[in-house]
Design a protein around this motif. Structure first.
Motif: not given
Length: 190
Positions: A46-53, A65-73
């Motif tokens: 999705v980012l396709r080279g966009a800068a991660v600010l 359920n076990g492990v729950w993970q999240e990343v917000v960019v």
């Protein structure tokens, strides 16, 4: 997808390494997430080279359920959220997980809120021991449309860290992320 072995019986520890010292997304994800390759591949598509600010990470063990993970960019014009969660026993083959993406344009964020809980130390200065951040969206929360709810409710994204869940470094990084998003809300995007 491979799952690293953790301790006896492959159990996942309840306390994870600290991602807050890492300024780049790749290093932070590899230090903190169980499935960094899955997350980074999905986000990269999705980012396709966009800068991660800025970014924030979350991970916990759910007893069901076990492990729950999240990343917000945040890339300056949108939030890209990746969420990975183990499938409950019986809902798929052993070791199955979901991997989900959501893209939220910053223009749909109508309000940013940040609540810090401060504790005074014995010597007097206050320290932050928890932070709760919410981003109110212009979209409606589909779950709020049931019979028990008095009417439509705006969707919101919520994030939190405490000294016990993440430590001072992750509290500071979440606050930094909230300030970044707040500084961009309501401004024209390029």
């Amino acid at each position: 997808m491979s799952t690293p072995g953790f301790g006896a019986g492959g159990e996942v520890p309840a306390v994870f390494p600290d991602w807050s010292p890492y300024q780049d997304l790749d290093s932070a994800a590899r230090a903190y997430l169980r499935d960094p390759d899955v997350a980074l591949e999905a986000l990269g598509g999705v980012l396709r080279g966009a800068a991660v600010l800025g970014f924030t990470l979350e991970r916990f063990v759910n007893e069901v359920n076990g492990v729950w993970q999240e990343v917000v960019v945040c890339d300056g014009s949108r939030l890209v959220l990746w969420h990975g969660e183990d499938v409950p026993p019986g809902d798929g083959p052993a070791g199955s997980m979901t991997s989900s993406l959501r893209v939220v344009p910053l223009s749909t964020i109508t309000e940013v809120g940040c609540r810090r809980r401060l504790t005074r130390t014995p010597t007097g200065p206050a320290r932050v021991d928890s932070i709760d951040v919410y981003l109110l969206l212009s979209s409606l929360d589909e779950a709020a449309q049931g019979d028990d709810t008095p009417g439509p409710r705006h969707d919101a994204l919520r994030f939190g860290k405490t000294l016990d869940d993440g430590g001072a470094g992750q509290i500071a990084r979440l606050e930094e992320f909230a300030r970044l998003v707040a500084s961009m809300v309501g401004r024209p995007t390029l």
